[in-house]
Write a protein that holds these residues in place. Structure first.
Motif, short mmCIF file in Angstrom:
data_model
loop_
_atom_site.label_atom_id
_atom_site.label_comp_id
_atom_site.label_asym_id
_atom_site.label_seq_id
_atom_site.Cartn_x
_atom_site.Cartn_y
_atom_site.Cartn_z
N PHE A 1 0.82 -1.21 0.00
CA PHE A 1 0.00 0.00 0.00
C PHE A 1 0.86 1.27 0.00
CE2 PHE A 1 -3.35 -2.77 2.11
CZ PHE A 1 -4.09 -2.87 0.96
N LEU A 2 2.08 1.19 0.53
CA LEU A 2 2.95 2.37 0.59
C LEU A 2 4.00 2.36 -0.52
CD1 LEU A 2 3.51 2.60 4.46
CD2 LEU A 2 1.93 3.93 3.05
N SER A 3 3.79 1.54 -1.53
CA SER A 3 4.79 1.42 -2.59
C SER A 3 4.62 2.46 -3.69
CB SER A 3 4.74 0.01 -3.20
OG SER A 3 3.46 -0.21 -3.78
N SER A 4 3.44 3.06 -3.79
CA SER A 4 3.20 4.02 -4.86
C SER A 4 4.00 5.30 -4.63
CB SER A 4 1.70 4.35 -4.93
OG SER A 4 1.47 5.39 -5.86
N SER A 5 4.64 5.78 -5.69
CA SER A 5 5.42 7.03 -5.60
C SER A 5 4.54 8.26 -5.66
CB SER A 5 6.44 7.07 -6.75
OG SER A 5 5.77 7.00 -8.01
N HIS A 6 3.23 8.07 -5.88
CA HIS A 6 2.31 9.21 -5.96
C HIS A 6 1.72 9.58 -4.60
CE1 HIS A 6 2.50 9.11 -10.32
NE2 HIS A 6 2.24 7.81 -10.30
N LEU A 7 2.06 8.86 -3.57
CA LEU A 7 1.55 9.20 -2.24
C LEU A 7 2.20 10.50 -1.76
CD1 LEU A 7 1.66 5.68 -0.52
CD2 LEU A 7 -0.35 6.87 -1.42
N PRO A 8 1.44 11.38 -1.10
CA PRO A 8 2.02 12.64 -0.60
C PRO A 8 3.04 12.38 0.50
CG PRO A 8 -0.25 12.36 0.15
CD PRO A 8 0.00 11.28 -0.85
N ALA A 9 4.01 13.28 0.60
CA ALA A 9 5.10 13.08 1.55
C ALA A 9 4.60 13.11 2.99
CB ALA A 9 6.16 14.16 1.34
N LEU B 1 1.88 11.98 4.17
CA LEU B 1 1.24 10.71 4.51
C LEU B 1 2.30 9.66 4.85
CD1 LEU B 1 -1.82 9.13 2.83
CD2 LEU B 1 0.23 7.75 3.07
N VAL B 2 3.32 9.55 3.98
CA VAL B 2 4.36 8.55 4.22
C VAL B 2 5.14 8.91 5.48
CG1 VAL B 2 6.41 7.44 3.26
CG2 VAL B 2 4.52 8.08 1.75
N ASN C 1 13.36 1.40 3.40
CA ASN C 1 12.79 1.26 2.06
C ASN C 1 11.83 2.39 1.75
OD1 ASN C 1 14.24 -1.06 1.52
ND2 ASN C 1 12.55 -2.46 1.99
N LEU C 2 11.08 2.84 2.76
CA LEU C 2 10.17 3.97 2.55
C LEU C 2 10.94 5.24 2.21
CD1 LEU C 2 7.51 3.43 5.38
CD2 LEU C 2 7.34 2.85 2.96
N PHE C 3 12.10 5.43 2.83
CA PHE C 3 12.93 6.59 2.49
C PHE C 3 13.44 6.50 1.05
CE2 PHE C 3 13.72 7.10 7.19
CZ PHE C 3 13.08 8.34 7.28
N ARG C 4 13.75 5.29 0.60
CA ARG C 4 14.25 5.12 -0.77
C ARG C 4 13.15 5.43 -1.79
NH1 ARG C 4 16.72 0.44 1.92
NH2 ARG C 4 19.00 0.69 1.92
N ARG C 5 11.92 5.04 -1.47
CA ARG C 5 10.81 5.29 -2.40
C ARG C 5 10.36 6.75 -2.37
NH1 ARG C 5 7.12 0.35 -0.14
NH2 ARG C 5 8.60 -1.36 -0.55
N HIS C 6 10.47 7.38 -1.23
CA HIS C 6 9.94 8.74 -1.05
C HIS C 6 11.06 9.63 -0.51
CE1 HIS C 6 5.94 6.91 -1.53
NE2 HIS C 6 6.39 5.97 -0.72
N PRO C 7 11.94 10.11 -1.39
CA PRO C 7 13.09 10.91 -0.94
C PRO C 7 12.70 12.18 -0.18
CG PRO C 7 13.35 10.20 -3.22
CD PRO C 7 11.95 9.88 -2.83
N LEU D 1 21.89 6.15 2.33
CA LEU D 1 21.19 4.94 1.91
C LEU D 1 21.44 4.65 0.43
CD1 LEU D 1 17.75 5.47 3.67
CD2 LEU D 1 19.59 3.94 4.36
N SER D 2 21.59 3.39 0.11
CA SER D 2 21.73 2.98 -1.29
C SER D 2 20.38 3.09 -1.99
CB SER D 2 22.24 1.55 -1.37
OG SER D 2 21.31 0.66 -0.78
#
Length: 507
Positions: free
Chosen positions: A345-353, A355-356, A384-390, A452-453
């Motif tokens: 559910f948190l994998s989409s890059s369109h989620l607002p910052a 929210l994440v 992983n959440l940081f990598r998806r949502h910089p 983070l890589s």
């Protein structure tokens, strides 16, 4: 009345004995010797099985016994009617004996009834209206189903014995129809009051059902039909409709909590894929998702399928998902399933910052009281959440967090994610975990001090990590030699210029 010779055969005498036994009432059946009852059951099965095969039972709408015997018909007709009535009496008592105290009696009654189902299907007791029409002893099978789902006792052992018959496609189809009918009749009388034994028996009967994936899989039938292509039971669509109606009728009534959880565990892979209209489960899943606790966690699987595959729109979905994050989420046995879905559910890059960031902060705050095995999973999860949502990395780049918890701008109790002020906070919680008593946890938390890589960590192997596995891993570690003193001990008291070292040694 002169009857055919069959009436005077040994088998007929055994049937007469069985009939007289049943007329003595429940007391004899309950108090009598089990072996006698079993013997009567075997005789009954042999007799009426032979009569069905020979076609010597009355076929058609059965007239009243007294009217036929007092009338002027032939002796053979009277015999057929009388034996048909005895057969019906036998079926009724077999259904009652499925509730007998001895499992041997239950099992033999079940097997005898199913033998009659097979024989009635091959030699119908109803008149065929036109050539090529299909018949199935539905009423007889309903007697079996009613015996498998009693109201006041657990019949799981007998149901497990019945599962071999559910491999037949036609038996499975008509069992589903009979269960749907039974639920409507029984639950309507209870006025939504749960019936734990009855509902548990139904779940035990219908949950192991193996539905076919395609129409070509419908090949195993107990009833041998010549023109099967025109038979409704040979259509996959009909099976799906019966399956769907059965589950919807079962789930629309109030269920005990234990059954609620069991249904949600199998819903996503054993129920939804075999329904014609999976969206009909929306009401059930949304109600379950709103209950809270473990039931809400389990409802996530079904909701994910409806959202992802059937375009379900669930208002405030992430708000509800956020509220599910409480201290128990790291301890429940469904933790792996929950975090797997949370990751999706948190994998989409369109989620607002914002929210994440709110999810990151809540997970980090709850991590302060989490066990080590959960921390070793959630720390890579947050990375992983940081990598998806910089955009959320601002939480990491504020290393000087509040000195006091009351100074943290993040409001954990705020239900609205946009007003939680998570982006104004920092990850002082994970920084504190760098001093955790477990070295692996401290090492995992220290990764935030590094850049983070871009490649995400694979957390699939950590989702089901348990405390016992963590303990076994520590026990199996080979310990290196640890120096206890920097200088070799010399003398009795270990001092450099100890006078006792001249006169004593430690050999």
């Amino acid at each position: 009345v002169p009857l055919p010779k069959l009436y005077y055969s040994l088998e007929s005498q055994q049937c007469w004995q069985w009939s007289s036994v049943t007329r003595r009432g429940d007391a004899m059946v309950e108090e009598g010797d089990v072996e006698e009852v079993l013997g009567a059951l075997r005789a009954c099965g042999r007799l009426f099985g032979a009569l069905l095969e020979r076609g010597e039972l009355f076929v058609g709408r059965l007239p009243a016994e007294e009217a036929v015997l007092a009338g002027g018909g032939s002796a053979e007709e009277k015999y057929r009617v009388w034996m048909r009535h005895r057969y019906n009496d036998c079926v009724g008592w077999l259904g009652e004996l499925m509730g007998h105290g001895a499992f041997q009696v239950k099992e033999l009654s079940l097997c005898t009834l199913m033998k009659f189902v097979e024989l009635e299907a091959e030699y119908p007791l109803v008149k065929v209206e036109w050539k090529g029409s299909f018949t199935f002893p539905r009423e007889l099978l309903k007697v079996v189903v009613d015996g498998l789902i009693p109201l006041n006792e657990d019949a799981s052992l007998l149901i497990s014995r019945f599962q071999e018959y559910m491999e037949y496609d036609d038996i499975r189809y008509f069992v589903m129809k009979a269960v749907t009918e039974s639920i409507g009749q029984v639950m309507q009388k209870t006025k939504e009051r749960p019936l734990p034994f009855y509902q548990q028996n139904i779940f035990s009967l219908i949950s192991p059902i193996n539905m076919p994936n395609k129409e070509l899989d419908l090949v195993k039938f107990m009833v041998k039909q010549d023109n099967r292509q025109e038979w409704k039971v040979s259509k996959l669509q009909a099976h799906k409709q019966a399956f769907e109606r059965m589950w919807l009728s079962f789930l629309k009534h109030k269920l005990p909590t234990g059954i609620y959880k069991k249904v949600l565990v199998i819903l996503h892979d054993s129920i939804l894929p075999y329904m014609n209209e999976p969206t009909l489960m929306i009401d059930f899943l949304t109600v379950a998702y709103g209950i809270g606790g473990a039931i809400s966690l389990l409802a996530l699987n079904g909701l994910f399928i409806l959202i992802h595959q059937h375009n379900l729109e669930y208002p405030d979905f992430y708000k509800k998902l956020y509220s599910l994050l409480d201290p128990s989420v790291y301890h429940v046995k469904y933790r792996a399933r929950f975090f797997h879905l949370l990751d999706l559910f948190l994998s989409s890059s369109h989620l607002p910052a914002y929210l994440v960031a709110a999810f990151i902060k809540r997970l980090s705050r709850l991590a302060l009281t989490a066990p080590p095995e959960a921390l070793l999973m959630v720390i890579p999860f947050i990375c992983n959440l940081f990598r998806r949502h910089p955009a959320c990395k601002v939480l990491v780049h504020r290393p000087n967090g509040p000195g006091d918890l009351s100074e943290d701008p993040y409001i954990m109790e705020q239900e609205e994610l946009s007003e939680s002020r998570a982006l104004e906070s920092s990850l002082w919680e994970l920084q504190s975990l760098q001093n955790h008593y477990h070295p692996d946890v401290a090492k995992a938390a220290a990764i935030l001090n590094l850049s983070l890589s871009e490649i995400e960590d694979d957390i699939s192997g950590l989702l089901e990590l348990s405390a016992s596995e963590l303990f076994d891993k520590e026990v199996k570690k080979s310990a290196a030699t640890v120096p206890l003193e920097f200088e070799q001990v010399r003398g009795l008291f270990g001092k450099k210029n100890d006078i006792f070292a001249e006169h004593f040694s430690l050999d």
